[in-house]
Design a protein around this motif. Structure first.
Motif, mmCIF file in Angstrom:
data_model
loop_
_atom_site.group_PDB
_atom_site.id
_atom_site.type_symbol
_atom_site.label_atom_id
_atom_site.label_comp_id
_atom_site.label_asym_id
_atom_site.label_seq_id
_atom_site.Cartn_x
_atom_site.Cartn_y
_atom_site.Cartn_z
ATOM 1 N N LYS A 6 -1.901 10.009 -17.944
ATOM 2 C CA LYS A 6 -2.233 9.330 -19.490
ATOM 3 C C LYS A 6 -0.790 8.791 -19.284
ATOM 4 C CE LYS A 6 -4.718 13.306 -22.462
ATOM 5 N NZ LYS A 6 -4.399 13.949 -22.851
ATOM 6 N N MET A 7 -1.002 7.368 -19.769
ATOM 7 C CA MET A 7 -0.271 6.359 -20.187
ATOM 8 C C MET A 7 0.721 6.704 -21.617
ATOM 9 S SD MET A 7 -0.788 2.330 -21.420
ATOM 10 C CE MET A 7 0.719 1.523 -21.089
ATOM 11 N N THR A 8 2.762 6.366 -20.613
ATOM 12 C CA THR A 8 3.312 7.069 -22.132
ATOM 13 C C THR A 8 4.359 5.789 -22.042
ATOM 14 O OG1 THR A 8 5.616 8.093 -19.573
ATOM 15 C CG2 THR A 8 3.058 9.705 -20.655
ATOM 16 N N PRO A 9 5.616 5.675 -22.390
ATOM 17 C CA PRO A 9 6.358 4.677 -22.877
ATOM 18 C C PRO A 9 6.444 3.763 -21.649
ATOM 19 C CG PRO A 9 6.347 5.975 -24.880
ATOM 20 C CD PRO A 9 5.200 7.101 -23.740
ATOM 21 N N PRO A 10 6.974 4.707 -20.655
ATOM 22 C CA PRO A 10 7.588 3.578 -19.604
ATOM 23 C C PRO A 10 6.737 3.136 -18.944
ATOM 24 C CG PRO A 10 8.399 6.228 -19.772
ATOM 25 C CD PRO A 10 7.112 6.204 -20.983
ATOM 26 N N HIS A 11 4.762 3.243 -19.225
ATOM 27 C CA HIS A 11 4.255 1.989 -18.508
ATOM 28 C C HIS A 11 4.451 1.339 -18.757
ATOM 29 C CE1 HIS A 11 2.839 6.698 -17.098
ATOM 30 N NE2 HIS A 11 3.912 6.283 -16.289
ATOM 31 N N ARG A 12 4.623 0.440 -20.188
ATOM 32 C CA ARG A 12 3.662 -0.010 -20.888
ATOM 33 C C ARG A 12 4.603 -1.609 -20.595
ATOM 34 N NH1 ARG A 12 6.075 -3.754 -25.288
ATOM 35 N NH2 ARG A 12 3.941 -3.371 -27.400
ATOM 36 N N ALA A 13 5.350 -1.706 -19.928
ATOM 37 C CA ALA A 13 6.094 -2.576 -19.812
ATOM 38 C C ALA A 13 5.312 -3.261 -17.960
ATOM 39 C CB ALA A 13 7.424 -2.597 -19.264
ATOM 40 N N VAL A 14 5.276 -2.408 -17.613
ATOM 41 C CA VAL A 14 4.241 -2.675 -15.801
ATOM 42 C C VAL A 14 3.289 -3.304 -16.474
ATOM 43 C CG1 VAL A 14 3.477 -1.967 -13.461
ATOM 44 C CG2 VAL A 14 5.906 -1.026 -15.220
ATOM 45 N N VAL A 15 2.857 -2.582 -17.547
ATOM 46 C CA VAL A 15 0.601 -2.940 -18.132
ATOM 47 C C VAL A 15 0.836 -4.056 -17.944
ATOM 48 C CG1 VAL A 15 -1.127 -1.926 -19.189
ATOM 49 C CG2 VAL A 15 0.479 -0.478 -17.563
ATOM 50 N N GLU A 57 1.977 5.354 -4.576
ATOM 51 C CA GLU A 57 2.667 6.657 -3.889
ATOM 52 C C GLU A 57 4.568 5.676 -3.533
ATOM 53 O OE1 GLU A 57 2.914 8.452 0.600
ATOM 54 O OE2 GLU A 57 0.862 7.178 -0.146
ATOM 55 N N GLY A 58 5.062 6.306 -4.485
ATOM 56 C CA GLY A 58 6.168 5.764 -4.305
ATOM 57 C C GLY A 58 6.516 5.396 -6.164
ATOM 58 N N GLY A 59 5.250 5.893 -7.301
ATOM 59 C CA GLY A 59 5.506 5.527 -8.344
ATOM 60 C C GLY A 59 4.587 4.145 -8.484
ATOM 61 N N GLU A 60 4.380 3.065 -8.470
ATOM 62 C CA GLU A 60 3.911 2.092 -9.163
ATOM 63 C C GLU A 60 3.412 1.819 -9.408
ATOM 64 O OE1 GLU A 60 3.178 -2.123 -6.987
ATOM 65 O OE2 GLU A 60 3.767 -0.549 -5.516
ATOM 66 N N VAL A 61 2.909 1.206 -11.042
ATOM 67 C CA VAL A 61 1.656 1.553 -11.690
ATOM 68 C C VAL A 61 1.061 0.322 -10.747
ATOM 69 C CG1 VAL A 61 0.794 1.157 -13.608
ATOM 70 C CG2 VAL A 61 2.987 1.951 -13.327
ATOM 71 N N ALA A 62 -0.013 0.920 -10.513
ATOM 72 C CA ALA A 62 -1.111 0.032 -10.164
ATOM 73 C C ALA A 62 -2.375 -0.863 -11.035
ATOM 74 C CB ALA A 62 -1.834 0.009 -9.050
ATOM 75 N N GLY A 63 -2.353 -0.003 -11.830
ATOM 76 C CA GLY A 63 -3.552 -0.316 -12.787
ATOM 77 C C GLY A 63 -3.651 0.062 -13.854
ATOM 78 N N TYR A 64 -4.519 0.074 -14.895
ATOM 79 C CA TYR A 64 -4.676 0.940 -16.347
ATOM 80 C C TYR A 64 -6.505 0.562 -16.579
ATOM 81 C CZ TYR A 64 -4.974 -2.418 -20.917
ATOM 82 O OH TYR A 64 -5.026 -2.869 -21.268
ATOM 83 N N ILE A 82 -10.302 -3.038 -18.605
ATOM 84 C CA ILE A 82 -9.480 -2.559 -17.704
ATOM 85 C C ILE A 82 -8.767 -3.289 -16.478
ATOM 86 C CG2 ILE A 82 -11.224 -3.011 -15.743
ATOM 87 C CD1 ILE A 82 -11.782 0.015 -14.211
ATOM 88 N N ALA A 83 -7.683 -3.074 -16.022
ATOM 89 C CA ALA A 83 -6.545 -4.377 -15.097
ATOM 90 C C ALA A 83 -6.576 -3.640 -13.681
ATOM 91 C CB ALA A 83 -5.742 -5.115 -15.793
ATOM 92 N N VAL A 84 -6.158 -4.332 -12.718
ATOM 93 C CA VAL A 84 -5.754 -4.016 -11.212
ATOM 94 C C VAL A 84 -4.527 -5.117 -11.538
ATOM 95 C CG1 VAL A 84 -5.754 -3.748 -9.120
ATOM 96 C CG2 VAL A 84 -7.344 -2.272 -10.687
ATOM 97 N N SER A 85 -3.718 -4.821 -10.781
ATOM 98 C CA SER A 85 -2.257 -5.459 -10.206
ATOM 99 C C SER A 85 -2.773 -6.246 -9.108
ATOM 100 C CB SER A 85 -1.378 -5.154 -9.910
ATOM 101 O OG SER A 85 -0.382 -5.362 -8.814
#
Ligand SMILES: CC(C)(COP(=O)(O)OP(=O)(O)OC[C@H]1O[C@@H](n2cnc3c(N)ncnc32)[C@H](O)[C@@H]1OP(=O)(O)O)[C@@H](O)C(=O)NCCC(=O)NCCS
Length: 165
Positions: A6-15, A57-64, A82-85
């Motif tokens: 589930k997305m949380t506020p710390p993911h916002r900037a990366v997305v 792996e390593g915690g990097e947000v790859a998409g949402y 839907i988007a992937v880095s």
């Protein structure tokens, strides 16, 4: 390994960064995507939008993925975004996010999933992605977005057992 959370506020900037990097979205589109994200993150009582991130792996947000029940329907859901880095595309992450969203929608007794996209040339790869994942074109609204830019409506239908129709 890829985790879908589930997305949380710390993911916002990366997305936000992924949306900007994708080179696919206009500024107004990015603003709308962020509006939905903020409704999801900061209005705990809402049920209109669900957002999950794919974390490598390593915690990097790859998409949402962002989806939700289409208002005033019974069992119809929209996949809004839907988007992937760009650096991580074509590795199966989009497919996993989509399959995850579909499973969640089936659990909610969803019958139909709707995805809208543009007919512009730059969206042809995205259209192929949807077709490869079992979506079919149900409608086309000519000149919807702007002259020469149609809205294409893709859908996937499930039967009452949750299988594809
Ligand atoms: C569309 C998108 C989410 C796909 O994510 P992805 O992680 O790259 O896709 P996957 O690696 O899971 O691909 C799944 C299938 O779609 C196909 N596909 C993905 N991108 C494709 C492309 N650019 N051209 C052709 N086919 C493509 C893959 O080949 C794969 O099929 P295969 O298993 O038969 O090889 C990603 O490209 C993206 O973020 N695009 C920009 C944003 C966008 O257009 N979002 C949708 C509008 S809201």
């Amino acid at each position: 390994m890829l985790n879908i959370l589930k997305m949380t506020p710390p993911h916002r900037a990366v997305v936000y960064e992924i949306l900007q990097q994708s080179d696919m979205f206009t500024l107004p589109e990015i603003n709308v995507a962020m509006e939905l994200i903020d409704v999801y993150l900061f209005n705990k009582d809402q049920r209109d939008y669900m957002i999950y991130v794919a974390v490598a792996e390593g915690g990097e947000v790859a998409g949402y993925i962002c989806y939700g029940p289409t208002p005033a329907t019974e069992g119809t859901y929209d996949i809004y975004w839907i988007a992937v880095s760009p650096a991580m595309q074509k590795k199966g992450i989009g497919r996993k996010l989509l399959a995850f969203g579909e499973d969640e929608i089936r659990k909610e007794k969803g019958r139909i999933i709707v995805i809208e996209t543009s007919s512009q040339q730059k969206y042809h790869p995205t259209q192929q992605f949807y077709q490869k994942n079992g979506y079919v074109i149900e409608a086309r609204l000519k000149d919807f977005y702007r002259p020469g830019d149609d809205k294409i409506v893709f859908i996937k239908r499930f039967n009452s057992n949750g299988g594809m129709k």
